[in-house]
Write a protein that holds these residues in place. Structure first.
Motif, PDB file in Angstrom:
ATOM      1  N   LYS A 142       0.827  -1.211   0.000  1.00  0.00           N
ATOM      2  CA  LYS A 142       0.000   0.000   0.000  1.00  0.00           C
ATOM      3  C   LYS A 142       0.858   1.256   0.000  1.00  0.00           C
ATOM      4  N   ILE A 143       1.877   1.279   0.851  1.00  0.00           N
ATOM      5  CA  ILE A 143       2.728   2.472   0.922  1.00  0.00           C
ATOM      6  C   ILE A 143       3.435   2.711  -0.406  1.00  0.00           C
ATOM      7  N   SER A 144       3.994   1.662  -0.983  1.00  0.00           N
ATOM      8  CA  SER A 144       4.706   1.825  -2.260  1.00  0.00           C
ATOM      9  C   SER A 144       3.746   2.269  -3.359  1.00  0.00           C
ATOM     10  N   ARG A 145       2.522   1.739  -3.351  1.00  0.00           N
ATOM     11  CA  ARG A 145       1.533   2.145  -4.358  1.00  0.00           C
ATOM     12  C   ARG A 145       1.142   3.615  -4.175  1.00  0.00           C
ATOM     13  N   ASP A 146       0.920   4.028  -2.926  1.00  0.00           N
ATOM     14  CA  ASP A 146       0.570   5.428  -2.661  1.00  0.00           C
ATOM     15  C   ASP A 146       1.690   6.370  -3.103  1.00  0.00           C
ATOM     16  N   PHE A 147       2.925   5.981  -2.853  1.00  0.00           N
ATOM     17  CA  PHE A 147       4.045   6.840  -3.234  1.00  0.00           C
ATOM     18  C   PHE A 147       4.202   6.907  -4.748  1.00  0.00           C
ATOM     19  N   ARG A 148       3.997   5.771  -5.444  1.00  0.00           N
ATOM     20  CA  ARG A 148       4.110   5.799  -6.914  1.00  0.00           C
ATOM     21  C   ARG A 148       3.007   6.650  -7.535  1.00  0.00           C
ATOM     22  N   ASN A 149       1.890   6.780  -6.855  1.00  0.00           N
ATOM     23  CA  ASN A 149       0.817   7.628  -7.365  1.00  0.00           C
ATOM     24  C   ASN A 149       1.022   9.096  -7.033  1.00  0.00           C
ATOM     25  N   ASN A 150       2.099   9.402  -6.321  1.00  0.00           N
ATOM     26  CA  ASN A 150       2.367  10.781  -5.938  1.00  0.00           C
ATOM     27  C   ASN A 150       3.808  11.179  -6.251  1.00  0.00           C
ATOM     28  N   GLY A 151       4.313  10.706  -7.392  1.00  0.00           N
ATOM     29  CA  GLY A 151       5.591  11.177  -7.894  1.00  0.00           C
ATOM     30  C   GLY A 151       6.764  10.237  -7.757  1.00  0.00           C
ATOM     31  N   PHE A 152       6.730   9.301  -6.804  1.00  0.00           N
ATOM     32  CA  PHE A 152       7.891   8.433  -6.563  1.00  0.00           C
ATOM     33  C   PHE A 152       7.889   7.287  -7.573  1.00  0.00           C
ATOM     34  N   TYR A 153       8.365   7.594  -8.746  1.00  0.00           N
ATOM     35  CA  TYR A 153       8.310   6.713  -9.910  1.00  0.00           C
ATOM     36  C   TYR A 153       8.928   5.338  -9.644  1.00  0.00           C
ATOM     37  N   ASP A 154      10.053   5.285  -8.940  1.00  0.00           N
ATOM     38  CA  ASP A 154      10.790   4.031  -8.776  1.00  0.00           C
ATOM     39  C   ASP A 154      10.632   3.425  -7.380  1.00  0.00           C
ATOM     40  N   PHE A 155       9.618   3.841  -6.645  1.00  0.00           N
ATOM     41  CA  PHE A 155       9.411   3.330  -5.286  1.00  0.00           C
ATOM     42  C   PHE A 155       8.766   1.946  -5.359  1.00  0.00           C
ATOM     43  N   THR A 156       9.403   0.950  -4.766  1.00  0.00           N
ATOM     44  CA  THR A 156       8.837  -0.395  -4.680  1.00  0.00           C
ATOM     45  C   THR A 156       8.834  -0.829  -3.221  1.00  0.00           C
TER      46      THR A 156
END
Length: 763
Positions: free
Chosen positions: A189-203
């Motif tokens: 969930k955290i990685s998905r939320d971050f990818r939806n808010n600019g963090f392109y390479d967050f896994t």
């Protein structure tokens, strides 16, 4: 109760024969010596904290599937020959599989926080021959580990800001189970939320947890979540930097040719901040692409926007392939270049379809051919020309012979990927709403034994999506001109069919709202709702009537071009609730209510007012009240003696339990109830009400429940993944058209059973 002793005896004898056959087909016929048939799995849990239903899917070996407590698929297999391919082979007990199941259960419990859980299994023979066995899994949970405290270890200001201002800090309450699976879901969930808010390479690999059980009270643990830095290669070494959000610097759209040998240097076009590269003669207006792309230069990266862009481009039906890639400007840059590569679909296409039908006294075949022209005017429009044909042999009530039915039609339509309005609509609505417009015209010729008529149609509608679950549609104008050439005298003598089967003109507007929370993936429950409001004969028609004083007939019905125009208001609500117990068992409920209120120019001398035939309701058929044939019930408690029975009010409710028999073979048990009714309106020009002529067809609080037809049944379905074939056997239980005292019907009266073939689920 309507009864027939001879029929009951035959059904009873049939059931005895089936039972004897099943008994003779021993379930252990194909069980080798020294082995045993797995009859049952039992899970025994000593303490509270975990339900057995959680552990059942972990068991590797499951007994043969059962239908109504009988392993019918195993019986079919035991018949041998070709039936072995259709049926299900006996499941033989395997000690190693049982041991693996015990170990997997123990691992599952460990991940749930029960670090000291124990699972042992035991086999128990169910007969003296010791060739049938029950496996008992005994589970000892012991005391679980819980969270003592929770903290976050992070050195990035950007991530702290994201937690504080956008997605919120994760919270894990002290005393909660130390559930590893829940922690992994939190990482996702955290990685998905971050990818939806600019963090392109967050896994989720950037998130780890430290668990400390030493410096805490017994059976408790301190939990710390770590956000790791990102490794970046710098020459021969690796540097670690904090994660940061990315902005989109530019968006490149590459329109590729269909054949590689036609590639040339691209033509570059700029439109609303997007860069287009055209590798062939450009036939697309740039708006085709920019209307569908959810992201643009200057925006932060969002995985959701990328996913929606894929969906928009595919829904255009203009491209065979879609690729979307992102690349950073350099390893340490926070700027991205988006590259979209599209391959155009063939400009023109032809599709053919054919279908056979056997339902509700009808046997027939239908077919259609459609020609498509994509990107007709350069802005993504799709023009279609369709020809349809239907040939049926119908069996009307009381007939032993048949009669032919012929229906042919043609339709021309054009679909616009935007709102068709007299001004520029670019940017009018958010792109996620996918606005659509459809302009159509068509003609249908219907030749049936009751009538021969032609229907001319034209319409303009708009559709948009508020979200993935909510859809809106406005039919701004729908025109129908019905020209009747002939009608069967017996069919025409029914007063309540009179207005519907005459020359008629319908000018209607309609609003439809649809909510659908069903998903392709598993979910415990879902809701579907469709609501409709329709108005006809309002606006310009009464204005024309007032301005030009249209001619009227003897009943003071106004006519436009020699044809009466209809006036009515219509409401519909269709509510469906789905409960998914697991992938093989579900419960579906449906409630439908429809109401049409004619007025003004829709005058009838017997029933006060009458809406056109197409706007009234019938009940029965494969997707409706399945224990009765279509058009064969109602209105109310009146005897349905006509081949087609309709009314302006409809109520229907259905309950269906769906389950898997074996692999793609599905089944269902259902219960349906409903009927159609008339409203008790005053008859114009008299002091009479409709109930004074037909009291048995009127809906009232006193006769409501006694007027509802009731039916049950069982269905067999085969799931091809992309569509379902089904045959439902409807068994009437209560028929309000029968004389009072004879309306309840015994389920054993086979002569009343109805077979209803169909495609897809009934609702």
């Amino acid at each position: 109760m309507r009864g027939n002793k001879k029929t009951t005896y035959r059904v009873f004898l049939f059931l005895i024969t089936v039972a004897a056959t099943s008994w003779s087909c021993s379930t252990t016929r194909y069980v080798p010596d020294g082995q045993a048939l797995l009859k049952k799995n039992t899970i025994q849990i000593k303490e509270k904290g975990v339900e057995s239903a959680e552990l059942e899917p972990i068991i590797k070996q499951q007994p043969n599937t059962r239908l109504l407590f009988l392993p019918l698929s195993l019986y079919v297999y035991n018949w041998g020959g070709l039936f072995k391919k259709i049926g299900e082979a006996p499941v033989l007990y395997n000690e190693s599989e049982a041991y693996r199941s015990s170990q997997q259960m123990q691992l599952y419990l460990f991940n749930k926080g029960f670090f000291s859980a124990q699972v042992v299994h035991e086999k128990k023979f169910k007969n003296k021959r010791q060739n049938k066995v029950e496996v008992i899994y005994r589970v000892t949970l012991n005391e679980p580990y819980t969270v003592y405290d929770f903290s976050i270890n992070n050195s990035s200001e950007a991530i702290d800001s994201m937690f504080a201002n956008v997605v919120g800090y994760p919270t894990i309450k002290p005393g909660s189970l130390l559930d590893v699976n829940s922690l992994d879901q939190l990482r996702e969930k955290i990685s998905r939320d971050f990818r939806n808010n600019g963090f392109y390479d967050f896994t989720k690999d950037f998130i780890t947890f430290d668990i400390d059980t030493i410096s805490t009270p017994p059976r408790q643990a301190s939990l710390r979540m770590n956000i790791l830095p990102k490794p970046i290669k710098d020459g021969d070494s690796v540097r670690y930097v904090s994660l940061y959000p990315y902005k989109i610097q530019n968006v490149q759209i590459h329109l590729l040719p269909r054949r590689a040998e036609l590639r040339t240097s691209p033509t570059e076009i700029k439109h609303r901040g997007y860069d287009l590269y055209i590798y062939q003669d450009n036939i697309f207006h740039p708006r085709v692409f920019t209307d569908a792309i959810e992201f643009q230069p200057g925006m932060y990266y969002s995985e959701n926007r990328v996913r929606e862009t894929f969906r928009h481009l595919n829904n255009l039906k203009l491209f065979t392939g879609t690729e979307i890639n992102f690349r950073p400007k350099d390893p340490l840059s926070d700027l991205l270049t988006a590259e979209i590569r599209l391959s155009p679909e063939s400009r023109q296409g032809i599709s053919l379809s054919a279908e056979g039908s056997i339902s509700s006294g009808q046997r027939g075949v239908s077919g259609s051919v459609s020609w498509l022209n994509r990107n007709t005017f350069g802005k993504g429009e799709i023009f279609s020309l369709s020809l349809t044909g239907l040939l049926e042999v119908q069996l009307s009530q009381g007939q032993t012979g048949g009669f032919n039915t012929l229906e042919i039609g043609a339709e021309a339509a054009i679909t616009f990927p935007r709102f068709l309005l007299p001004f520029n609509t670019e940017g009018l609505l958010p792109k996620r709403m996918e606005p659509r417009s459809r302009l159509s015209t068509g003609i249908i010729r219907q030749q049936r034994f009751q009538f021969d008529r032609v229907v001319y149609r034209a319409g303009l509608n708009y559709q948009w999506k508020e979200s993935t679950q909510k859809t809106h549609q406005i039919d701004l104008l729908e025109l129908n001109y019905i020209r009747l050439f002939k009608i069967d005298p017996d069919f025409a003598q029914s007063a309540f069919l009179l207005f519907g089967f005459r020359d008629n003109f319908i000018a209607a507007s309609r609003y439809t709202y649809t909510y659908n929370s069903q998903k392709p993936s598993y979910q415990p429950k879902a809701l579907f709702f469709r609501g409709l409001i329709e108005l006809a004969g309002t606006g310009f028609l009464p204005l024309i009537d007032a301005l030009f004083d249209l001619p009227t007939d003897a009943n003071n019905v106004s006519k436009l071009f020699g044809v009466a125009y209809a006036q009515y208001v219509k409401f519909e609500a269709d509510i469906r609730r789905y409960y998914y117990f697991n992938k093989n068992n579900s419960l579906a409920l449906r409630l439908f209510a429809g109401y049409t209120r004619p007025y003004g120019n829709s005058f009838d001398t017997t029933y006060a007012f009458q809406a056109p035939f197409e706007k009234r309701y019938f009940i029965g058929g494969a997707n409706d009240l399945r224990a009765f044939r279509a058009f064969s019930i109602g209105p109310g408690t009146s005897p349905a003696s006509l081949p087609i029975n309709t009314a302006p009010i409809k109520l229907l409710t259905s309950l269906e339990y769906r389950f898997t028999v074996y692999k793609a073979f599905k089944s269902a048990l259902f219960l349906d109830a409903g009927n159609i009714f008339y409203e008790n309106l005053p008859i114009r020009g008299t002091d009479k009400m409709v109930k004074d002529y037909h009291p048995d067809q009127i809906i009232t609080t006193n006769n409501f429940f006694s007027s509802l037809a009731l039916g049950t049944g069982v269905g067999l379905r085969y799931d091809f993944d992309f569509f379902i074939i089904r045959v439902d056997v409807g068994i009437p239980l209560y028929n309000p058209a029968f004389a009072s005292g004879e309306r309840w019907i015994s389920p054993t009266e086979v002569k009343y059973w109805v077979f209803q073939p169909g495609l897809g689920f009934p609702f």
